[in-house]
Design an enzyme around this catalytic site. Structure first.
Site, PDB file in Angstrom:
ATOM      1  N   HIS A  90       0.825  -1.215   0.000  1.00 56.64           N
ATOM      2  CA  HIS A  90       0.000   0.000   0.000  1.00 56.64           C
ATOM      3  C   HIS A  90       0.854   1.258   0.000  1.00 56.64           C
ATOM      4  CE1 HIS A  90       0.358   0.945   4.402  1.00 56.64           C
ATOM      5  NE2 HIS A  90       0.429  -0.368   4.539  1.00 56.64           N
ATOM      6  N   ASP A  92      -0.223   4.439   0.997  1.00 54.91           N
ATOM      7  CA  ASP A  92      -0.524   5.485   1.985  1.00 54.91           C
ATOM      8  C   ASP A  92       0.194   5.229   3.298  1.00 54.91           C
ATOM      9  OD1 ASP A  92      -2.257   3.228   2.506  1.00 54.91           O
ATOM     10  OD2 ASP A  92      -3.400   4.514   3.864  1.00 54.91           O
ATOM     11  N   ASP A 153       6.071   1.715   6.598  1.00 52.66           N
ATOM     12  CA  ASP A 153       4.800   1.014   6.440  1.00 52.66           C
ATOM     13  C   ASP A 153       3.949   1.832   5.470  1.00 52.66           C
ATOM     14  OD1 ASP A 153       2.435  -0.373   6.675  1.00 52.66           O
ATOM     15  OD2 ASP A 153       2.119   0.076   8.786  1.00 52.66           O
ATOM     16  N   GLU A 187      -4.979   1.988   2.700  1.00 61.29           N
ATOM     17  CA  GLU A 187      -4.975   0.793   3.553  1.00 61.29           C
ATOM     18  C   GLU A 187      -5.047   1.170   5.030  1.00 61.29           C
ATOM     19  OE1 GLU A 187      -2.849  -2.478   5.909  1.00 61.29           O
ATOM     20  OE2 GLU A 187      -2.457  -0.329   5.741  1.00 61.29           O
ATOM     21  N   GLU A 188      -4.377   2.256   5.386  1.00 68.02           N
ATOM     22  CA  GLU A 188      -4.298   2.652   6.796  1.00 68.02           C
ATOM     23  C   GLU A 188      -5.648   3.076   7.374  1.00 68.02           C
ATOM     24  OE1 GLU A 188      -1.872   2.285   8.760  1.00 68.02           O
ATOM     25  OE2 GLU A 188      -0.085   2.046   7.504  1.00 68.02           O
TER      26      GLU A 188
END
Length: 380
Positions: A90, A92, A153, A187-188
Protein backbone atom coordinates in the site's frame (compact mmCIF):
# COMPACT_ATOMS: atom_id res chain seq x y z
CA UNK A 1 -2.29 -13.28 2.79
CA UNK A 2 0.70 -11.53 4.27
CA UNK A 3 4.27 -12.74 4.10
CA UNK A 4 7.46 -11.23 5.43
CA UNK A 5 9.26 -12.83 2.50
CA UNK A 6 12.21 -10.75 1.33
CA UNK A 7 15.00 -11.26 -1.18
CA UNK A 8 18.63 -12.03 -0.50
CA UNK A 9 20.09 -9.18 1.48
CA UNK A 10 23.01 -8.80 -0.94
CA UNK A 11 20.80 -8.51 -4.03
CA UNK A 12 19.57 -5.01 -4.93
CA UNK A 13 20.14 -3.79 -1.39
CA UNK A 14 21.23 -0.33 -2.49
CA UNK A 15 18.59 -0.32 -5.17
CA UNK A 16 15.87 -0.93 -2.60
CA UNK A 17 17.45 1.53 -0.16
CA UNK A 18 17.73 4.28 -2.74
CA UNK A 19 14.15 3.75 -3.82
CA UNK A 20 12.94 3.80 -0.24
CA UNK A 21 14.77 7.04 0.58
CA UNK A 22 13.09 8.60 -2.44
CA UNK A 23 9.64 7.19 -1.74
CA UNK A 24 9.40 8.49 1.82
CA UNK A 25 9.73 12.07 0.55
CA UNK A 26 6.20 11.76 -0.89
CA UNK A 27 3.47 12.77 1.57
CA UNK A 28 0.85 10.05 1.16
CA UNK A 29 -1.11 10.24 4.40
CA UNK A 30 -4.64 8.93 4.09
CA UNK A 31 -7.50 10.48 6.07
CA UNK A 32 -10.22 8.99 8.23
CA UNK A 33 -13.95 9.52 7.67
CA UNK A 34 -13.82 10.34 3.98
CA UNK A 35 -16.00 8.52 1.48
CA UNK A 36 -13.76 9.19 -1.52
CA UNK A 37 -11.01 6.72 -2.47
CA UNK A 38 -8.32 7.85 -2.34
CA UNK A 39 -9.11 9.85 0.77
CA UNK A 40 -6.33 12.34 -0.07
CA UNK A 41 -5.33 13.63 -3.50
CA UNK A 42 -1.64 13.68 -2.56
CA UNK A 43 -1.53 9.90 -2.97
CA UNK A 44 -1.82 10.33 -6.74
CA UNK A 45 1.59 12.02 -7.02
CA UNK A 46 3.32 8.97 -5.59
CA UNK A 47 1.21 6.57 -7.66
CA UNK A 48 2.14 8.41 -10.84
CA UNK A 49 5.82 8.31 -9.90
CA UNK A 50 5.58 4.55 -9.42
CA UNK A 51 3.96 4.12 -12.83
CA UNK A 52 6.76 6.19 -14.38
CA UNK A 53 9.43 4.03 -12.73
CA UNK A 54 7.64 0.81 -13.66
CA UNK A 55 7.56 1.79 -17.31
CA UNK A 56 11.23 2.79 -17.19
CA UNK A 57 12.26 -0.68 -16.01
CA UNK A 58 10.14 -2.40 -18.64
CA UNK A 59 6.66 -2.94 -17.17
CA UNK A 60 4.81 -1.88 -20.29
CA UNK A 61 1.24 -2.15 -18.98
CA UNK A 62 1.85 -0.13 -15.78
CA UNK A 63 -0.93 2.32 -14.99
CA UNK A 64 -2.94 4.02 -12.26
CA UNK A 65 -6.75 4.13 -12.27
CA UNK A 66 -9.18 6.78 -11.09
CA UNK A 67 -9.10 5.49 -7.51
CA UNK A 68 -5.28 5.53 -7.30
CA UNK A 69 -4.70 1.79 -7.67
CA UNK A 70 -1.49 0.97 -9.53
CA UNK A 71 -1.27 -2.24 -11.58
CA UNK A 72 1.51 -3.77 -13.66
CA UNK A 73 2.80 -7.08 -15.04
CA UNK A 74 6.18 -8.77 -15.25
CA UNK A 75 5.63 -11.21 -18.13
CA UNK A 76 6.60 -14.86 -17.76
CA UNK A 77 9.85 -15.92 -19.41
CA UNK A 78 9.26 -19.67 -19.18
CA UNK A 79 6.94 -22.11 -20.92
CA UNK A 80 6.42 -24.01 -17.70
CA UNK A 81 2.83 -23.73 -16.49
CA UNK A 82 2.85 -22.05 -13.08
CA UNK A 83 0.20 -19.99 -11.23
CA UNK A 84 0.16 -16.24 -11.84
CA UNK A 85 1.68 -14.74 -8.69
CA UNK A 86 0.68 -11.37 -7.27
CA UNK A 87 2.48 -9.03 -4.87
CA UNK A 88 0.56 -6.23 -3.15
CA UNK A 89 1.66 -3.26 -1.02
CA UNK A 90 0.00 0.00 0.00
CA UNK A 91 1.08 3.52 -0.85
CA UNK A 92 -0.52 5.48 1.99
CA UNK A 93 0.83 6.17 5.46
CA UNK A 94 -1.05 6.52 8.75
CA UNK A 95 -3.01 9.75 9.20
CA UNK A 96 -2.28 10.53 12.86
CA UNK A 97 1.36 11.63 12.39
CA UNK A 98 2.73 13.92 9.70
CA UNK A 99 4.28 12.35 6.63
CA UNK A 100 5.21 15.71 5.10
CA UNK A 101 8.80 16.92 4.73
CA UNK A 102 10.26 13.61 5.86
CA UNK A 103 14.03 13.87 6.42
CA UNK A 104 15.45 10.34 6.48
CA UNK A 105 19.02 9.49 7.38
CA UNK A 106 21.00 6.28 7.71
CA UNK A 107 22.50 5.31 11.06
CA UNK A 108 25.52 3.24 10.08
CA UNK A 109 26.52 0.19 12.13
CA UNK A 110 24.01 0.82 14.95
CA UNK A 111 25.77 0.40 18.30
CA UNK A 112 22.72 -0.77 20.25
CA UNK A 113 22.30 2.42 22.28
CA UNK A 114 20.09 5.50 22.05
CA UNK A 115 19.63 7.14 18.69
CA UNK A 116 19.42 10.92 18.72
CA UNK A 117 16.76 11.73 16.17
CA UNK A 118 16.53 15.46 16.78
CA UNK A 119 18.89 17.14 19.21
CA UNK A 120 17.16 20.52 18.98
CA UNK A 121 13.77 18.98 19.84
CA UNK A 122 15.28 16.54 22.36
CA UNK A 123 13.83 13.55 20.51
CA UNK A 124 15.56 10.19 20.78
CA UNK A 125 14.77 6.49 20.86
CA UNK A 126 16.44 3.48 22.40
CA UNK A 127 16.00 -0.14 23.50
CA UNK A 128 14.48 0.99 26.79
CA UNK A 129 11.25 1.93 25.01
CA UNK A 130 11.75 -0.24 21.93
CA UNK A 131 13.38 -3.52 22.99
CA UNK A 132 13.32 -4.77 19.41
CA UNK A 133 16.12 -2.33 18.59
CA UNK A 134 18.55 -4.61 20.41
CA UNK A 135 18.17 -7.13 17.60
CA UNK A 136 19.53 -4.65 15.06
CA UNK A 137 22.93 -3.98 16.64
CA UNK A 138 25.54 -3.79 13.89
CA UNK A 139 22.93 -3.09 11.20
CA UNK A 140 22.37 0.12 9.24
CA UNK A 141 19.08 1.76 10.28
CA UNK A 142 17.01 4.36 8.43
CA UNK A 143 15.39 6.91 10.76
CA UNK A 144 13.61 10.27 10.60
CA UNK A 145 14.42 13.52 12.34
CA UNK A 146 11.82 12.66 14.97
CA UNK A 147 9.15 15.09 13.78
CA UNK A 148 7.40 12.90 11.17
CA UNK A 149 6.59 9.35 10.27
CA UNK A 150 9.25 7.59 8.27
CA UNK A 151 6.71 5.79 6.10
CA UNK A 152 8.34 2.36 6.07
CA UNK A 153 4.80 1.01 6.44
CA UNK A 154 4.52 0.38 3.59
CA UNK A 155 7.02 2.16 1.37
CA UNK A 156 9.61 -0.40 2.41
CA UNK A 157 7.36 -3.06 0.91
CA UNK A 158 6.98 -1.04 -2.28
CA UNK A 159 10.75 -0.53 -2.53
CA UNK A 160 11.29 -4.28 -2.13
CA UNK A 161 8.75 -5.13 -4.83
CA UNK A 162 10.19 -2.55 -7.22
CA UNK A 163 13.75 -3.79 -6.61
CA UNK A 164 12.56 -7.34 -7.26
CA UNK A 165 10.84 -6.25 -10.48
CA UNK A 166 13.93 -4.48 -11.78
CA UNK A 167 16.14 -7.44 -10.92
CA UNK A 168 14.00 -9.95 -12.79
CA UNK A 169 13.61 -7.66 -15.78
CA UNK A 170 17.37 -7.12 -16.03
CA UNK A 171 18.21 -10.80 -15.45
CA UNK A 172 16.11 -12.70 -18.01
CA UNK A 173 18.25 -15.79 -17.44
CA UNK A 174 16.27 -16.40 -14.24
CA UNK A 175 13.07 -18.25 -15.21
CA UNK A 176 9.81 -17.14 -13.65
CA UNK A 177 6.10 -17.14 -14.30
CA UNK A 178 3.87 -14.11 -14.73
CA UNK A 179 4.12 -11.74 -11.75
CA UNK A 180 1.40 -9.18 -11.07
CA UNK A 181 2.08 -6.04 -9.04
CA UNK A 182 -0.61 -4.06 -7.23
CA UNK A 183 -0.21 -0.92 -5.12
CA UNK A 184 -3.25 0.26 -3.17
CA UNK A 185 -4.28 3.55 -1.51
CA UNK A 186 -6.00 4.05 1.86
CA UNK A 187 -4.97 0.79 3.55
CA UNK A 188 -4.30 2.65 6.80
CA UNK A 189 -7.92 3.80 7.00
CA UNK A 190 -9.38 0.42 6.07
CA UNK A 191 -10.35 1.28 2.49
CA UNK A 192 -7.48 -0.29 0.56
CA UNK A 193 -9.55 -3.10 -0.94
CA UNK A 194 -12.69 -1.09 -1.70
CA UNK A 195 -12.00 -0.62 -5.42
CA UNK A 196 -9.27 -3.20 -5.98
CA UNK A 197 -10.00 -4.79 -9.35
CA UNK A 198 -9.28 -8.48 -8.71
CA UNK A 199 -10.08 -9.44 -12.31
CA UNK A 200 -7.84 -6.74 -13.76
CA UNK A 201 -5.07 -7.65 -11.33
CA UNK A 202 -5.22 -11.15 -12.74
CA UNK A 203 -3.24 -13.08 -10.11
CA UNK A 204 -4.26 -16.58 -9.10
CA UNK A 205 -2.57 -16.26 -5.71
CA UNK A 206 -0.99 -13.23 -4.04
CA UNK A 207 0.98 -12.10 -1.03
CA UNK A 208 0.87 -8.71 0.63
CA UNK A 209 4.31 -7.34 1.47
CA UNK A 210 3.78 -5.20 4.56
CA UNK A 211 5.61 -4.20 7.74
CA UNK A 212 7.54 -6.74 9.76
CA UNK A 213 10.96 -8.02 10.71
CA UNK A 214 13.03 -10.14 8.34
CA UNK A 215 11.66 -13.66 8.42
CA UNK A 216 8.17 -12.92 9.69
CA UNK A 217 5.55 -14.98 7.89
CA UNK A 218 1.97 -14.13 8.74
CA UNK A 219 -1.34 -15.55 7.63
CA UNK A 220 -3.69 -14.75 10.52
CA UNK A 221 -4.77 -11.38 11.81
CA UNK A 222 -7.27 -9.61 14.01
CA UNK A 223 -10.97 -9.46 13.33
CA UNK A 224 -11.52 -5.72 13.42
CA UNK A 225 -14.30 -3.20 13.93
CA UNK A 226 -14.62 0.48 14.66
CA UNK A 227 -17.02 1.76 17.32
CA UNK A 228 -18.13 5.37 17.54
CA UNK A 229 -20.04 6.41 20.66
CA UNK A 230 -21.92 9.73 20.79
CA UNK A 231 -23.22 11.20 24.07
CA UNK A 232 -25.94 13.84 24.28
CA UNK A 233 -26.02 15.87 27.47
CA UNK A 234 -28.01 18.77 28.87
CA UNK A 235 -26.27 21.99 29.89
CA UNK A 236 -27.65 23.90 32.87
CA UNK A 237 -25.99 26.75 34.73
CA UNK A 238 -23.79 24.96 37.30
CA UNK A 239 -25.20 27.09 40.06
CA UNK A 240 -28.67 25.61 39.62
CA UNK A 241 -27.84 22.29 37.96
CA UNK A 242 -28.73 19.84 40.73
CA UNK A 243 -30.93 17.06 39.41
CA UNK A 244 -31.04 18.65 35.96
CA UNK A 245 -27.63 18.73 34.28
CA UNK A 246 -26.50 15.77 32.21
CA UNK A 247 -22.79 16.16 31.52
CA UNK A 248 -21.94 14.35 28.30
CA UNK A 249 -18.21 14.31 29.09
CA UNK A 250 -18.82 12.63 32.44
CA UNK A 251 -21.10 10.09 30.80
CA UNK A 252 -18.36 9.32 28.30
CA UNK A 253 -15.94 8.74 31.18
CA UNK A 254 -18.50 6.46 32.83
CA UNK A 255 -18.87 4.48 29.62
CA UNK A 256 -15.11 4.02 29.32
CA UNK A 257 -14.92 2.89 32.96
CA UNK A 258 -17.24 -0.04 32.17
CA UNK A 259 -14.77 -1.56 29.72
CA UNK A 260 -12.29 -4.16 31.03
CA UNK A 261 -9.14 -2.22 31.98
CA UNK A 262 -6.90 -5.16 31.13
CA UNK A 263 -8.24 -5.36 27.55
CA UNK A 264 -6.27 -2.45 26.11
CA UNK A 265 -3.32 -2.47 23.70
CA UNK A 266 -0.82 -1.76 26.48
CA UNK A 267 -1.97 -4.84 28.41
CA UNK A 268 -2.25 -7.39 25.61
CA UNK A 269 -0.04 -9.34 23.21
CA UNK A 270 -0.07 -12.32 20.86
CA UNK A 271 -3.61 -13.52 20.27
CA UNK A 272 -5.16 -11.31 22.96
CA UNK A 273 -7.75 -8.79 21.76
CA UNK A 274 -8.53 -5.30 23.01
CA UNK A 275 -10.62 -2.16 23.00
CA UNK A 276 -8.49 0.80 21.91
CA UNK A 277 -9.74 4.30 22.71
CA UNK A 278 -8.35 6.01 19.64
CA UNK A 279 -9.92 9.48 19.87
CA UNK A 280 -12.11 11.42 22.25
CA UNK A 281 -13.70 14.84 22.58
CA UNK A 282 -16.22 16.33 24.94
CA UNK A 283 -18.13 19.23 26.43
CA UNK A 284 -21.18 19.34 28.66
CA UNK A 285 -23.71 18.91 25.86
CA UNK A 286 -21.82 16.61 23.51
CA UNK A 287 -19.06 14.04 23.85
CA UNK A 288 -17.55 11.45 21.55
CA UNK A 289 -15.46 8.29 21.94
CA UNK A 290 -13.87 6.46 19.02
CA UNK A 291 -12.74 2.85 19.56
CA UNK A 292 -10.91 0.19 17.63
CA UNK A 293 -12.16 -3.29 18.56
CA UNK A 294 -9.82 -6.22 17.86
CA UNK A 295 -9.66 -9.97 18.49
CA UNK A 296 -8.22 -12.95 16.60
CA UNK A 297 -10.99 -15.22 17.85
CA UNK A 298 -14.27 -14.58 16.01
CA UNK A 299 -16.48 -15.50 19.00
CA UNK A 300 -14.54 -13.21 21.34
CA UNK A 301 -14.68 -10.48 18.69
CA UNK A 302 -18.46 -10.72 18.51
CA UNK A 303 -18.64 -10.77 22.32
CA UNK A 304 -16.64 -7.54 22.50
CA UNK A 305 -19.06 -5.79 20.17
CA UNK A 306 -22.03 -7.16 22.11
CA UNK A 307 -20.54 -5.79 25.33
CA UNK A 308 -20.42 -2.29 23.83
CA UNK A 309 -24.09 -2.63 22.86
CA UNK A 310 -25.03 -3.65 26.41
CA UNK A 311 -23.06 -0.74 27.85
CA UNK A 312 -24.84 1.72 25.56
CA UNK A 313 -28.23 0.20 26.42
CA UNK A 314 -27.45 0.51 30.13
CA UNK A 315 -26.53 4.18 29.74
CA UNK A 316 -29.72 4.91 27.82
CA UNK A 317 -31.79 3.18 30.49
CA UNK A 318 -30.02 5.14 33.21
CA UNK A 319 -30.00 8.60 31.61
CA UNK A 320 -32.89 8.42 29.15
CA UNK A 321 -33.48 7.13 25.65
CA UNK A 322 -31.30 8.82 23.04
CA UNK A 323 -28.54 9.78 25.45
CA UNK A 324 -26.05 7.39 23.86
CA UNK A 325 -25.78 6.52 20.18
CA UNK A 326 -23.48 3.67 19.24
CA UNK A 327 -22.26 2.96 15.71
CA UNK A 328 -20.27 -0.23 15.08
CA UNK A 329 -18.82 -1.08 11.70
CA UNK A 330 -16.78 -4.19 10.89
CA UNK A 331 -13.50 -3.40 9.15
CA UNK A 332 -12.00 -6.78 8.27
CA UNK A 333 -11.84 -10.40 9.42
CA UNK A 334 -9.18 -12.96 10.23
CA UNK A 335 -7.89 -14.22 6.89
CA UNK A 336 -6.79 -17.52 8.45
CA UNK A 337 -10.29 -18.82 7.69
CA UNK A 338 -9.65 -18.31 3.97
CA UNK A 339 -5.95 -19.22 3.92
CA UNK A 340 -6.24 -22.49 5.88
CA UNK A 341 -7.60 -24.49 2.90
CA UNK A 342 -4.60 -23.30 0.84
CA UNK A 343 -1.73 -23.82 3.27
CA UNK A 344 0.62 -24.83 0.46
CA UNK A 345 1.07 -21.09 -0.13
CA UNK A 346 2.48 -20.66 3.36
CA UNK A 347 4.59 -23.77 2.99
CA UNK A 348 6.09 -22.43 -0.25
CA UNK A 349 6.92 -19.10 1.36
CA UNK A 350 8.51 -20.91 4.29
CA UNK A 351 10.62 -23.06 1.96
CA UNK A 352 11.72 -20.01 -0.03
CA UNK A 353 12.90 -18.30 3.15
CA UNK A 354 14.83 -21.35 4.26
CA UNK A 355 16.55 -21.59 0.87
CA UNK A 356 17.68 -17.99 1.39
CA UNK A 357 18.99 -18.88 4.87
CA UNK A 358 16.25 -16.81 6.50
CA UNK A 359 14.67 -18.41 9.55
CA UNK A 360 10.87 -18.26 9.14
CA UNK A 361 8.94 -17.01 12.15
CA UNK A 362 5.19 -17.51 11.97
CA UNK A 363 3.43 -14.91 14.11
CA UNK A 364 -0.12 -13.53 14.27
CA UNK A 365 -0.59 -10.03 12.90
CA UNK A 366 -1.77 -7.64 15.60
CA UNK A 367 -3.38 -5.53 12.93
CA UNK A 368 -4.49 -6.09 9.38
CA UNK A 369 -3.49 -5.60 5.76
CA UNK A 370 -5.18 -5.42 2.39
CA UNK A 371 -4.66 -9.17 2.22
CA UNK A 372 -7.31 -9.64 4.91
CA UNK A 373 -10.12 -8.10 2.92
CA UNK A 374 -8.85 -9.31 -0.44
CA UNK A 375 -8.91 -12.89 0.85
CA UNK A 376 -12.62 -12.50 1.58
CA UNK A 377 -13.34 -10.70 -1.70
CA UNK A 378 -11.59 -13.46 -3.66
CA UNK A 379 -13.00 -16.45 -1.78
CA UNK A 380 -16.45 -15.28 -0.68
Amino acid sequence: MTAGLTGRKEINEMNATERFLKYVTFDTRSQEDREAVPSTECQFAFAEELVKEMKEIGIADAGVDEHCYVYGTIPANTDRKVPVLGLVAHTDTAPLVSGKNVNPRIVKNYDGGRIILNEAENVSMGPEEYPQLSGYKGEDLIVTDGTTLLGADDKAGIAEIMAMAEYFLTHPEIPHGTIKIGFTPDEEVGRGADFFDVKKFGAEVAYTVDGGALGELEYENFNAASAKVYFKGLSIHPGSAKGKMKNASLMAMEFQSMLPPEETPSCTEGYEGFYHLNRMSGEVEDAFLDYLVRDHDREKFEAKKAFLVRAADYMNEKYGKGTVRLEIRDSYYNMKEKVAPHMYLIDLAREAMEELEITPRVVPIRGGTDGCRLSYITYQ
